[in-house]
Design a protein around this motif. Structure first.
Motif, PDB file in Angstrom:
ATOM      1  N   UNK A 201       0.798  -1.236   0.000  1.00  0.00           N
ATOM      2  CA  UNK A 201       0.000   0.000   0.000  1.00  0.00           C
ATOM      3  C   UNK A 201       0.824   1.276   0.000  1.00  0.00           C
ATOM      4  N   UNK A 202       2.141   1.172   0.133  1.00  0.00           N
ATOM      5  CA  UNK A 202       2.956   2.368   0.326  1.00  0.00           C
ATOM      6  C   UNK A 202       3.841   2.707  -0.870  1.00  0.00           C
ATOM      7  N   UNK A 203       3.514   2.155  -2.028  1.00  0.00           N
ATOM      8  CA  UNK A 203       4.239   2.495  -3.251  1.00  0.00           C
ATOM      9  C   UNK A 203       3.453   3.485  -4.066  1.00  0.00           C
ATOM     10  N   UNK A 204       2.539   2.998  -4.876  1.00  0.00           N
ATOM     11  CA  UNK A 204       1.687   3.865  -5.681  1.00  0.00           C
ATOM     12  C   UNK A 204       0.776   4.705  -4.794  1.00  0.00           C
ATOM     13  N   UNK A 205       0.283   5.804  -5.337  1.00  0.00           N
ATOM     14  CA  UNK A 205      -0.602   6.685  -4.588  1.00  0.00           C
ATOM     15  C   UNK A 205      -1.955   6.019  -4.327  1.00  0.00           C
ATOM     16  N   UNK A 206      -2.696   6.569  -3.368  1.00  0.00           N
ATOM     17  CA  UNK A 206      -4.046   6.082  -3.096  1.00  0.00           C
ATOM     18  C   UNK A 206      -4.936   6.264  -4.320  1.00  0.00           C
ATOM     19  N   UNK A 207      -4.682   7.355  -5.054  1.00  0.00           N
ATOM     20  CA  UNK A 207      -5.475   7.631  -6.252  1.00  0.00           C
ATOM     21  C   UNK A 207      -5.259   6.555  -7.312  1.00  0.00           C
ATOM     22  N   UNK A 208      -3.987   6.173  -7.515  1.00  0.00           N
ATOM     23  CA  UNK A 208      -3.669   5.152  -8.521  1.00  0.00           C
ATOM     24  C   UNK A 208      -4.292   3.813  -8.154  1.00  0.00           C
ATOM     25  N   UNK A 209      -4.247   3.463  -6.868  1.00  0.00           N
ATOM     26  CA  UNK A 209      -4.825   2.192  -6.426  1.00  0.00           C
ATOM     27  C   UNK A 209      -6.352   2.210  -6.565  1.00  0.00           C
ATOM     28  N   UNK A 210      -6.959   3.352  -6.250  1.00  0.00           N
ATOM     29  CA  UNK A 210      -8.422   3.450  -6.328  1.00  0.00           C
ATOM     30  C   UNK A 210      -8.910   3.369  -7.772  1.00  0.00           C
TER      31      UNK A 210
END
Length: 320
Positions: A201-210
């Motif tokens: 969870x700490x690589x890509x942004x929250x936006x990218x994951x969402x």
């Protein structure tokens, strides 16, 4: 390429002999009147990376770009503790490897520069994530060693959610009774995968994951876990503990080098408002760039988006 240090002494007093250093270089070395390289820039990778991480700056190494290879000589070292250089896995010492600190990584790289290239002064240091810890610590411990430091997606201390993440990874590894055996077992392979997945969870942004579907996320999660099996669990444990103990807040006023802090608005590891912004306020002669990238903590893969700002900063060192 490889180089061997006859010996290396750790901060805790332990010493290893015939210490292997993995490294690469690119660019054009220039020499001063004493025959010493005067335009060397050290690149420092993130935790458990390797020298090849320097490829992140290659898109900006063309003529008249910020890191023009005709102007600068870049050296990238696989850090102490990372596979490829002296580490628990390479030495096969596993859990008998000496405990090391960020200062040990600094001294390891500083000794290598002196013995391999006769360098006792750098033009600068570019450090990503843990590499930023290394660059900043070097600037504190050896204030006259580098003209500039460029920490990217980094911080001045591991604290808050990042400290808890490190503690969690430690707990996962130490919970496996096979860890103290010093040899890889099926149980440790499973534990290694779980410990690495904690970092997903700490690589890509929250936006990218969402923006990914759950099916896509599941596939990425699975792939991340499988790729993490290439990491040695003892390398991971030692590096994790080294970073967990990093805190230079009280010494930031000792930095004399010019500092360019590069942060990312969407970085889940080190949010700018908690890390880069207060750090820039505590370091004299510092500048701050905040990138806008859905890559989050991995934003150094998009350095081209701030090429103008980087070029402007590097102009101050063209004639050094």
């Amino acid at each position: 390429m490889y180089f061997t240090l006859p010996s290396f002494k750790f901060e805790n007093g332990e010493t290893l002999e015939d210490v292997k250093v993995e490294y690469t270089t690119f660019g054009t070395p220039k020499y001063d009147e004493n025959g010493k390289i005067s335009n060397a820039i050290l690149y420092c990778h993130g935790s458990l990376g390797r020298y090849a991480s320097m490829r992140k700056i290659l898109p900006l190494s063309g003529v008249d770009e910020a890191f023009d290879e005709n102007k600068y000589f870049f050296i990238s070292i696989t850090a102490l503790g990372s596979s490829g250089s002296c580490s628990p896995s390479l030495t096969n010492l596993k859990n008998k490897f000496p405990k090391y600190s960020i200062l040990d990584i600094v001294n390891f790289e500083k000794q290598f520069l002196a013995e391999r290239f006769n360098i006792n002064h750098l033009l600068g240091v570019i450090g990503v994530s843990m590499g930023g810890f290394v660059g900043l610590t070097l600037a504190i411990e050896y204030p006259d060693f580098a003209d500039f430091i460029m920490p990217g997606v980094s911080t001045y201390k591991v604290a808050g959610h990042d400290f808890i993440l490190s503690r969690f990874v430690n707990e996962i590894i130490e919970s496996d009774p096979d860890y103290n055996k010093g040899e890889l077992t099926y149980s440790l392979i499973r534990t290694l995968r779980l410990a690495n997945l904690a970092e997903f969870n700490f690589g890509l942004s929250k936006e990218a994951l969402r923006n990914m579907s759950n099916e896509e996320l599941g596939a990425e999660f699975e792939s991340f876990g499988n790729e993490s099996l290439d990491v040695d669990i003892y390398d991971l444990k030692y590096c994790n503990e080294c970073c967990m103990n990093y805190d230079i807040e009280k010494d930031l006023d000792k930095i004399k080098s010019r500092v360019l802090i590069v942060a990312c608005k969407q970085d889940p590891h080190f949010p700018p408002e908690l890390d880069a912004v207060p750090m820039s306020e505590m370091i004299k002669n510092s500048e701050l760039i905040v990138m806008d990238s859905d890559l989050g903590h991995l934003c150094f893969n998009e350095l081209e988006t701030i090429s103008d700002e980087l070029k402007e900063f590097m102009r101050g060192f063209d004639d050094s």
